[in-house]
Motif scaffolding. Structure first.
Motif, PDB file in Angstrom:
ATOM      1  N   ALA B 218     -24.688   1.108 -22.437  1.00  0.00           N
ATOM      2  CA  ALA B 218     -25.439   1.899 -21.443  1.00  0.00           C
ATOM      3  C   ALA B 218     -26.232   0.979 -20.510  1.00  0.00           C
ATOM      4  O   ALA B 218     -26.318   1.231 -19.299  1.00  0.00           O
ATOM      5  CB  ALA B 218     -26.372   2.874 -22.167  1.00  0.00           C
ATOM      6  N   ARG B 219     -26.790  -0.091 -21.073  1.00  0.00           N
ATOM      7  CA  ARG B 219     -27.550  -1.022 -20.229  1.00  0.00           C
ATOM      8  C   ARG B 219     -26.623  -1.742 -19.257  1.00  0.00           C
ATOM      9  O   ARG B 219     -26.955  -1.935 -18.084  1.00  0.00           O
ATOM     10  CB  ARG B 219     -28.298  -2.027 -21.111  1.00  0.00           C
ATOM     11  N   ALA B 220     -25.433  -2.079 -19.745  1.00  0.00           N
ATOM     12  CA  ALA B 220     -24.464  -2.745 -18.858  1.00  0.00           C
ATOM     13  C   ALA B 220     -24.028  -1.802 -17.743  1.00  0.00           C
ATOM     14  O   ALA B 220     -23.898  -2.200 -16.573  1.00  0.00           O
ATOM     15  CB  ALA B 220     -23.255  -3.215 -19.664  1.00  0.00           C
ATOM     16  N   ALA B 223     -26.560  -1.525 -14.993  1.00  0.00           N
ATOM     17  CA  ALA B 223     -26.521  -2.652 -14.058  1.00  0.00           C
ATOM     18  C   ALA B 223     -25.490  -2.408 -12.954  1.00  0.00           C
ATOM     19  O   ALA B 223     -25.601  -2.946 -11.859  1.00  0.00           O
ATOM     20  CB  ALA B 223     -26.195  -3.939 -14.822  1.00  0.00           C
ATOM     21  N   ASP B 224     -24.494  -1.563 -13.304  1.00  0.00           N
ATOM     22  CA  ASP B 224     -23.475  -1.218 -12.304  1.00  0.00           C
ATOM     23  C   ASP B 224     -23.779   0.116 -11.622  1.00  0.00           C
ATOM     24  O   ASP B 224     -22.912   0.703 -10.968  1.00  0.00           O
ATOM     25  CB  ASP B 224     -22.100  -1.133 -12.961  1.00  0.00           C
ATOM     26  N   GLY B 225     -24.984   0.631 -11.848  1.00  0.00           N
ATOM     27  CA  GLY B 225     -25.395   1.854 -11.165  1.00  0.00           C
ATOM     28  C   GLY B 225     -24.960   3.138 -11.853  1.00  0.00           C
ATOM     29  O   GLY B 225     -25.018   4.205 -11.267  1.00  0.00           O
ATOM     30  N   ILE B 226     -24.487   3.050 -13.113  1.00  0.00           N
ATOM     31  CA  ILE B 226     -24.078   4.255 -13.854  1.00  0.00           C
ATOM     32  C   ILE B 226     -25.121   4.545 -14.920  1.00  0.00           C
ATOM     33  O   ILE B 226     -25.396   3.690 -15.761  1.00  0.00           O
ATOM     34  CB  ILE B 226     -22.679   4.066 -14.508  1.00  0.00           C
ATOM     35  N   GLU B 227     -25.707   5.727 -14.873  1.00  0.00           N
ATOM     36  CA  GLU B 227     -26.755   6.086 -15.844  1.00  0.00           C
ATOM     37  C   GLU B 227     -26.141   6.905 -16.982  1.00  0.00           C
ATOM     38  O   GLU B 227     -25.666   8.025 -16.773  1.00  0.00           O
ATOM     39  CB  GLU B 227     -27.870   6.882 -15.161  1.00  0.00           C
ATOM     40  N   ALA B 228     -26.137   6.300 -18.167  1.00  0.00           N
ATOM     41  CA  ALA B 228     -25.547   6.970 -19.330  1.00  0.00           C
ATOM     42  C   ALA B 228     -26.637   7.566 -20.209  1.00  0.00           C
ATOM     43  O   ALA B 228     -27.719   6.993 -20.357  1.00  0.00           O
ATOM     44  CB  ALA B 228     -24.723   5.972 -20.136  1.00  0.00           C
ATOM     45  N   GLU B 229     -26.340   8.724 -20.760  1.00  0.00           N
ATOM     46  CA  GLU B 229     -27.219   9.324 -21.776  1.00  0.00           C
ATOM     47  C   GLU B 229     -26.631   8.961 -23.143  1.00  0.00           C
ATOM     48  O   GLU B 229     -25.428   9.162 -23.353  1.00  0.00           O
ATOM     49  CB  GLU B 229     -27.261  10.834 -21.604  1.00  0.00           C
ATOM     50  N   VAL B 230     -27.453   8.445 -24.034  1.00  0.00           N
ATOM     51  CA  VAL B 230     -26.955   8.041 -25.356  1.00  0.00           C
ATOM     52  C   VAL B 230     -27.507   8.980 -26.420  1.00  0.00           C
ATOM     53  O   VAL B 230     -28.729   9.121 -26.575  1.00  0.00           O
ATOM     54  CB  VAL B 230     -27.323   6.581 -25.669  1.00  0.00           C
ATOM     55  N   ALA B 314     -18.317   0.625 -22.500  1.00  0.00           N
ATOM     56  CA  ALA B 314     -18.680   0.659 -21.071  1.00  0.00           C
ATOM     57  C   ALA B 314     -17.447   0.900 -20.214  1.00  0.00           C
ATOM     58  O   ALA B 314     -17.489   1.658 -19.227  1.00  0.00           O
ATOM     59  CB  ALA B 314     -19.357  -0.657 -20.682  1.00  0.00           C
ATOM     60  N   GLU B 315     -16.352   0.313 -20.599  1.00  0.00           N
ATOM     61  CA  GLU B 315     -15.133   0.477 -19.807  1.00  0.00           C
ATOM     62  C   GLU B 315     -14.668   1.934 -19.836  1.00  0.00           C
ATOM     63  O   GLU B 315     -14.283   2.495 -18.814  1.00  0.00           O
ATOM     64  CB  GLU B 315     -14.039  -0.443 -20.364  1.00  0.00           C
ATOM     65  N   ALA B 316     -14.732   2.538 -21.052  1.00  0.00           N
ATOM     66  CA  ALA B 316     -14.317   3.944 -21.156  1.00  0.00           C
ATOM     67  C   ALA B 316     -15.207   4.827 -20.289  1.00  0.00           C
ATOM     68  O   ALA B 316     -14.718   5.720 -19.573  1.00  0.00           O
ATOM     69  CB  ALA B 316     -14.388   4.387 -22.620  1.00  0.00           C
TER      70      ALA B 316
END
Lengths: 330, 323
Positions: B218-220, B223-230, B314-316
């Motif tokens: 999620a942190r990675a 950095a690419d501008g994608i906000e993930a909820e964990v 992150a890739e998925a």
């Protein structure tokens, strides 16, 4: 081990009464099964009654028993209610397990009946756990495991003897050698004498004629007493015979036979109930007329229990929702 | 709050629960010396009646747990490596999971089974399984997979005080991870997932120890501008599907991260629930990041890539967002 005593007059009569009750219930279940009145199969205890009756005669409500798929006799001998058992086998909500377990799972924890078991050897580990609990309670309770010669070939039997002997658990192992592992004659699947196996663990082992109710009663008296006194496990091999099939329905679907009728006839001549009756009459403990009266009373009890079962309602399909977990959705 | 190692949080919880209720008993192989450190000191403190080293005989141990619980004790059975659950599976699957239903609800079964699970440490195929998919399918068994010291303590206490069989699975090799544990009697209910990180672009659901690589992913992604909820499941039975569904309703995308083998994994179950119940919220297919249907090999260079890692996660996620 030597027996601590012989049965009293009252104990003799109780023994016969229990065996007759089991026989009459099983005969009725046999008839009801073949008449298509039961939703599932039954594994009948006919011919083996002396074992359950002779052992359970020494047990209190707070002693534990675990049993087998052929468990109706143990349930009744331990004081289970025939009405609730028969209603269970009919799949009714008034059944001892609310119709959820059926013939192979009759249990009544209020009477120490942990339950019959559909897994051969499935009750063994459970009994060790109950024996551990009994040891921790330290009130002289015992845990008795009924299992067959088939289960004696399961690995848990060896494990249980090891743990039981190691921890000196109040564990009584009753092996009912009824001649068959399901459809295989015992000698085709069993090496050596099962009664020799406990000796490797220094567990006292006694072999008795399982169709001789008095011999079973005496052997069980010593074994249960041994456990109650904190001396650890003991083992009784009761040799008997399964006069009915593994499963009462097998005549409809089994492709062949696995024994001669003459073998069944031989064992019928050693019927444990006729044998005990003869002894009691010979010893002037009762008359044949009195046995007849006892039998009629038992037949009435069985008739009432069956009428109760048949008149009872089926369980609500929703009932299962509360049964997988306590207080939690499934 | 006190900072504790995960294994210490477990040890403290066991001690507190055995202190609290004298009918709690614990047995298993080598619980005295305690291979993982979770049961260390308990035998000295509570004595050999309540804490017992057993022979290696899992088929009997799982049966004993059922029998002792049915006879009125609160049983903790330590099965060491979770592969040994298979050795004791008869009484788990045929007795523990079913005896309450079979007997018409006559009894409760307060049993907690502890076992370490998971690979990644060259313990090879028979010491690195994740048996929770099999346990989830039994029916009458709860499954807890704590990932933090606080949850490790809170879920264990709840399991021990509960009246249903609960498998409490410790992620192998993670005992040294440190975290804050609330002071006092900290209980965590079963069936409450934790939102470990908030984000609106994609939901990442993690099972057990997958929480850390998922957070790193999620942190990675951030950095690419994608906000993930964990979301950390905490328990698989009961499963907090509502929290997952609510998150998917916000993000429209779901990745489930699970170190079980792919086929019929916990991830498969979660994916199926979301496909059935949240289909119209989804803006992309559900993705599972799991272990291929392969037994864990020994050689580290072969084993490591089989496990989900931050890069794969992150890739998925990125694939879904960019789709």
């Amino acid at each position: 081990m030597t027996p601590t005593s012989a049965p009293s007059t009252e104990e003799f009569l109780d023994l016969l009464r229990t065996m007759l009750l089991i026989r009459r219930v099983e005969e009725r279940l046999r008839d009801d099964f073949h008449a298509g009145k039961l939703p599932g199969g039954v594994h009948l205890y006919i011919g083996q009654e002396a074992v359950a009756a002779g052992v359970c005669a020494h047990l209190n409500d707070d002693d534990w028993i675990a049993s087998t798929h052929r468990g109706h006799g143990h349930f009744l001998a331990k004081g289970g209610d025939p009405k609730a058992m028969i209603a269970e086998i009919h799949g009714k909500e008034t059944g001892i397990c609310r119709g959820m377990g059926g013939s192979m799972h009759v249990a009544d924890f209020s009477r120490g009946i942990i339950g019959a078991n559909g897994i051969v050897g499935g009750g063994v580990g459970i009994t060790v756990g109950a024996a551990l609990a009994a040891q921790l309670e330290n009130k002289g309770q015992v845990a008795v495991c009924f299992f067959g010669d088939g289960a004696a070939n399961q690995g848990v039997f060896m494990e249980a003897m090891n743990v039981g002997a190691l921890w000196k658990l109040p564990l009584v192992l009753i092996c009912e050698h009824n001649g068959f592992s399901e459809f295989s004659p015992s000698d085709t699947v069993t090496a050596g004498d099962i009664a020799d196996r406990p000796e490797a663990f220094d567990i006292p082992s006694t072999s008795v004629d399982g169709n001789d109710a008095i011999a079973v009663w005496e052997a069980a008296s010593a074994a249960v007493d041994h456990a109650r006194r904190g001396n650890g496990p003991s083992f009784v091999l009761a040799t008997t015979y399964r006069t009915h099939g593994h499963n009462e329905g097998e005549v409809y679907w089994l492709s062949g036979t696995y024994r001669d009728n003459s073998e069944i006839e031989d064992w019928n001549r050693r019927d444990p109930i006729e044998r005990l009756t003869r002894t009691l009459v010979e010893r002037d403990i009762c008359t044949l007329d009195e046995v007849g009266a006892m039998d009629r009373e038992i037949l009435d009890t069985v008739e009432d229990a069956c009428a109760f079962a048949e008149a009872s309602a089926v369980p609500s399909p929703d009932a299962v929702q509360d049964l997988m977990f306590f207080n939690q959705a499934p | 709050m006190a900072k504790k190692r995960l294994i210490q949080a477990i040890n403290d919880a066991l001690t507190e629960e055995m202190e609290r209720d004298e009918r709690v008993i614990l047995f298993g192989e080598d619980v005295e010396i305690s291979m993982f450190g979770d049961t260390v000191g308990l035998l000295d403190r509570f004595g050999p009646d309540r804490v017992r080293n057993t022979p290696i005989c899992e088929a009997t141990l799982s049966g004993m747990a059922v029998g002792a619980a049915a006879a009125g004790y609160r049983v903790i059975l330590h099965m060491m490596f979770s592969n040994f659950i298979y050795t004791g599976f008869d009484a788990i699957a045929n007795q523990m999971a079913k005896i309450r239903l079979m007997t018409g609800g006559q009894i409760m079964l307060p049993v907690t089974v502890i076992a370490g699970y998971g690979g990644g440490r060259s313990t090879a195929a028979q010491h690195s399984d994740t048996p929770y998919p099999a346990l989830m399918n039994l029916g009458g068994i709860n499954v807890a997979v704590p990932s933090t010291p606080a949850d490790a303590a809170g879920l264990l206490k709840t399991a021990i005080r509960g009246n249903n069989p609960t498998f409490y699975l410790e992620a192998g090799g993670r005992g040294g991870q440190r975290g804050e544990v609330p002071d006092g009697d900290h209980l965590m209910p079963l069936g409450q997932a934790a939102i470990r990180r908030s984000g609106g672009d994609v939901t990442l659901v993690s099972v057990g120890a997958m929480m850390r690589p998922t957070l790193r992913a999620a942190r990675a992604l951030a950095a690419d501008g994608i906000e993930a909820e964990v979301i950390d499941c905490r328990t698989l039975v009961p499963l907090d599907t509502e929290t997952i569904k609510a998150s998917v309703a916000r993000t429209g995308r779901l990745v489930v991260v699970d170190e079980a083998r792919d086929r019929c994994s916990a991830a498969s179950h979660i994916a199926a629930v979301i496909a059935e119940e949240s289909f119209h919220d989804l803006r992309a297919p559900v993705r599972r990041v799991t272990v291929p249907n392969i037994a864990m090999p020994y050689a580290p260079n072969v084993e490591k890539p089989l496990l989900p890692n931050p890069e794969r996660i992150a890739e998925a996620a990125a694939t879904l967002v960019q789709a």
